[in-house]
Design an enzyme around this catalytic site. Structure first.
Site, PDB file in Angstrom:
ATOM      1  N   SER A  95      -1.041   3.458  -1.291  1.00 26.86           N
ATOM      2  CA  SER A  95      -2.398   3.098  -1.769  1.00 26.86           C
ATOM      3  C   SER A  95      -3.417   4.521  -1.575  1.00 26.86           C
ATOM      4  O   SER A  95      -3.781   4.840  -0.298  1.00 26.86           O
ATOM      5  CB  SER A  95      -3.082   1.942  -0.998  1.00 26.86           C
ATOM      6  OG  SER A  95      -2.567   1.008  -1.404  1.00 26.86           O
ATOM      7  N   LYS A 170      -6.042  -0.540  -7.786  1.00 25.14           N
ATOM      8  CA  LYS A 170      -5.622  -0.978  -6.421  1.00 25.14           C
ATOM      9  C   LYS A 170      -6.789  -0.879  -5.403  1.00 25.14           C
ATOM     10  O   LYS A 170      -7.133  -1.692  -4.645  1.00 25.14           O
ATOM     11  CB  LYS A 170      -4.533  -0.111  -5.681  1.00 25.14           C
ATOM     12  CG  LYS A 170      -4.068  -0.363  -4.339  1.00 25.14           C
ATOM     13  CD  LYS A 170      -3.718  -2.049  -3.918  1.00 25.14           C
ATOM     14  CE  LYS A 170      -3.707  -2.188  -2.630  1.00 25.14           C
ATOM     15  NZ  LYS A 170      -2.170  -1.826  -1.993  1.00 25.14           N
ATOM     16  N   LYS A 238      -8.745   2.907   5.616  1.00 24.81           N
ATOM     17  CA  LYS A 238      -8.434   3.946   4.927  1.00 24.81           C
ATOM     18  C   LYS A 238      -8.657   3.727   3.354  1.00 24.81           C
ATOM     19  O   LYS A 238      -9.171   4.603   2.674  1.00 24.81           O
ATOM     20  CB  LYS A 238      -6.857   4.188   5.128  1.00 24.81           C
ATOM     21  CG  LYS A 238      -6.341   5.550   4.140  1.00 24.81           C
ATOM     22  CD  LYS A 238      -5.519   4.985   3.087  1.00 24.81           C
ATOM     23  CE  LYS A 238      -4.316   4.339   3.311  1.00 24.81           C
ATOM     24  NZ  LYS A 238      -3.627   3.875   2.223  1.00 24.81           N
TER      25      LYS A 238
END
Length: 297
Positions: A95, A170, A238
């Site tokens: 990701s 995503k 993150k």
């Protein structure tokens, strides 16, 4: 089809096991010797560098924590770029931001190598049973070549567009998942402190409009006080930081995501970075000076 796989953590290890079950030859690398040995015991070929994983592989898959590590694995010393052959396909299932994905795709295009950004959703349970959702950005022909491997790891595989679009999809997924967990936590702490049996509340609402896959995945963890990570707080922090950066770049304010980012920062400071993101309940418990009882009552 020969596969090189790099990154054998919470998600990567079960993904490799599913590739092996499907009959693929897999060369596997991770910086952790223990992680390498575990998949080697299941039939993978242990290698000692990303370069070795890429050598003679038709498809190279990366499943790594962040863009900096992906870049180092791809272009660093003994990296994928040193070992991969022309005509191969790299499938990055990490990701990361679309900016990074597009940069990697453009660099490998110079070597006649296709790069797909193909992050996943479903967490560790779906990685284990091979039913992840996979959102793919990049060349459709390259996707067709890699598709047999992806089908061994996922159930819903969707080509969402050109390079970077998988990563962007995503990011949108991560907004929905993490904001939903925050909303769930807010609702749970309200009900619990008011004296409601949270297990019964959950059963009452899960079949209605408030029900969701996120609710069914995360509410049992809260009720069990089980915060062993399927999706770690620091990893989701993150991801949401990447969401905010993408939003600023294209002019999209992200007020809900911004609030959840601050919640994750607070949890990280409190030493909960390795918890599952269902641990967001701890943030609300601290604010309300009340802990949701195990079992819900």
């Amino acid at each position: 089809m020969k596969i090189g796989f790099i990154g054998l953590g919470i998600m990567g290890r079960p993904m490799v096991l599913n590739l092996l079950k499907a009959g693929f030859q897999v060369k596997a690398f991770d910086v952790s010797e223990d992680a390498r040995k575990k998949v080697a015991d299941a039939g993978a070929i242990e290698v000692l560098s990303p370069r070795e994983a890429a050598f003679e592989s038709d498809v190279v898959i990366t499943m790594l924590p962040n863009a900096a590590i992906v870049k180092a694995v791809l272009f660093g010393e003994n990296g994928v770029a040193e070992g991969i052959k022309a005509g191969s396909v790299i499938v990055d299932m990490s990701s990361i931001s679309s900016v990074d994905s597009i940069f990697f795709a453009n660099e490998f295009a110079k070597q006649n190598i296709a790069f797909l950004d193909a992050p996943v959703s479903g967490g560790e349970p779906k990685a284990i049973d091979g039913t992840m959702s996979i959102m793919v950005g990049g060349n459709e022909g390259a996707l067709h070549k890699a598709l047999p491997a992806l089908k061994a790891m996922g159930e819903d595989i969707t080509h969402v567009g050109g390079s970077g679009s998988g990563s962007t999809t995503k990011l949108a997924n991560q907004i929905l998942v993490n904001v939903t967990i925050a909303a769930m936590s807010e609702a749970v702490i309200l009900a619990a402190k008011a004296g409601v049996d949270v297990e019964k509340m959950y059963q009452a609402i899960r079949g209605g409009l408030a029900g969701s896959t996120v609710l069914d995945a995360k509410m049992p963890l809260v009720l069990d006080r089980n915060f062993v990570a399927g999706g770690r707080i620091d990893i989701n922090l993150k991801d949401l930081t990447n969401v905010l950066e993408a939003g600023r770049e294209i002019g999209v304010p992200m007020p809900l995501t911004s609030n959840v980012v601050e919640m994750f920062h607070a949890l990280k400071v409190d030493g909960n970075a390795a918890d599952d993101h269902a641990g967001l309940i701890k943030y609300y418990e601290k604010l309300a000076n009340f802990e949701v009882p195990k079992g819900g009552k």
